[in-house]
Design an enzyme around this catalytic site. Structure first.
Site, PDB file in Angstrom:
ATOM      1  N   SER A 141       0.829  -1.267  -0.111  1.00  0.00           N
ATOM      2  CA  SER A 141       0.012   0.266  -0.044  1.00  0.00           C
ATOM      3  C   SER A 141       0.867   1.326   0.010  1.00  0.00           C
ATOM      4  O   SER A 141       2.167   1.302   0.355  1.00  0.00           O
ATOM      5  CB  SER A 141      -0.807   0.072   1.181  1.00  0.00           C
ATOM      6  OG  SER A 141      -1.533   1.532   1.451  1.00  0.00           O
ATOM      7  N   TYR A 154      -2.419  -1.556  10.295  1.00  0.00           N
ATOM      8  CA  TYR A 154      -2.396  -1.632   9.103  1.00  0.00           C
ATOM      9  C   TYR A 154      -0.864  -1.196   8.293  1.00  0.00           C
ATOM     10  O   TYR A 154      -0.295  -1.854   7.708  1.00  0.00           O
ATOM     11  CB  TYR A 154      -3.710  -1.075   8.314  1.00  0.00           C
ATOM     12  CG  TYR A 154      -3.842  -0.986   6.866  1.00  0.00           C
ATOM     13  CD1 TYR A 154      -4.399  -2.127   6.305  1.00  0.00           C
ATOM     14  CD2 TYR A 154      -3.387  -0.184   5.679  1.00  0.00           C
ATOM     15  CE1 TYR A 154      -4.427  -2.508   4.946  1.00  0.00           C
ATOM     16  CE2 TYR A 154      -3.419  -0.245   4.444  1.00  0.00           C
ATOM     17  CZ  TYR A 154      -4.039  -1.217   3.936  1.00  0.00           C
ATOM     18  OH  TYR A 154      -4.360  -1.269   2.725  1.00  0.00           O
TER      19      TYR A 154
END
Length: 259
Positions: A141, A154
């Site tokens: 990401s 995350y």
């Protein structure tokens, strides 16, 4: 076709980014195992993408379950005879301030993203090493590169994938295996759709402002990254002809993050 005769496992492939990667890989000649924790969705996706059933295989798999990962990978090799590509894409998102994050949620998110990447990689490498070839691709990401509020586990997990990829690239080189990380910006998948009202509540913003002023604020176009953008990048890594890019990551984010 760039992946003619290749065999891939794509985790989290019943929807979103994983499904599009599976579609693109099939378009380019690969056979694809549709791995997903939702068995019915995996079966439906496999049937939709390949009605003949000759080049897809639904693969119910909890990527945090060691036995399930090992057995599922073995089943793919038994069906197709080899394994050339692993796309470790399965993931979840949980949004909360650190002070309110439960330890159970922290552990669950890290398990899916990091333990899942480790377990699927280990299983895949055992076959790839026997073949002396393979490509491992992690779904990172922009949060592999920088932080955002409310996403402590995350961000931690996505940073961790960069480290794991670099180790796999170094250990795998002698066995013909490459490893890379794709780092998308915000892609309007169900995972992101879920975040919009959650972040609106935590940040005291409207949902429209979450999209414009948080998610897409730093892009150069004000646009979401698409599942096709990410899938074509996965194809690029999977079909790359040498080890020149092993250990590298690519950010796919409409300019949100540049390096």
């Amino acid at each position: 076709m760039r992946l003619d005769g290749k065999v891939a496992i794509v985790t989290g492939a019943a929807s979103g980014i994983g499904r599009e990667i599976a579609r693109v890989f099939l378009r380019e000649g690969a056979s694809v195992a549709i791995a997903d924790i939702n068995a019915d969705a995996a079966t439906a996706t496999a049937a939709a993408l390949d009605p003949s059933g000759s080049r897809t295989m639904p693969l119910p798999m909890d990527v945090t379950d060691e036995a399930a990962v090992d057995a599922g990978t073995a089943a793919v090799v038994a069906r197709f005879g080899r394994l050339d590509i692993l796309v470790s894409n399965a993931g979840v998102q949980i949004v909360n301030p650190i002070v309110e994050f439960s330890y159970a949620d922290w552990k669950r998110l890290l398990a899916i993203h990091l333990d899942g990447a480790f377990l699927t990689t280990r299983a895949a490498l055992r076959q790839m090493y026997r073949q002396k070839s393979g490509s491992v691709i992690y779904m990172g990401s922009v949060h592999s590169k920088e932080a955002s509020v409310l996403k402590a586990p995350y961000v931690t997990a996505k940073h961790g994938l960069l480290g794991l990829a670099r180790v796999v690239a170094k250990e795998g080189a002698a066995h013909g295996v490459r490893c890379n990380v794709i780092c998308p910006g915000f892609v309007r998948t169900p995972l992101v759709e879920k975040q919009i009202p959650e972040q609106a509540k935590e940040l005291g913003l409207s949902e429209e402002d979450v999209v414009k002023k948080v998610m897409l604020k730093n892009t150069v176009t004000g646009e979401f990254t698409t599942v096709t953008d990410v899938a074509e990048c996965a194809l690029f890594f999977a079909g790359f002809g040498s080890h020149a890019l092993t250990g590298q990551s690519i950010v796919v984010s409409h300019g949100w993050y540049m390096e």
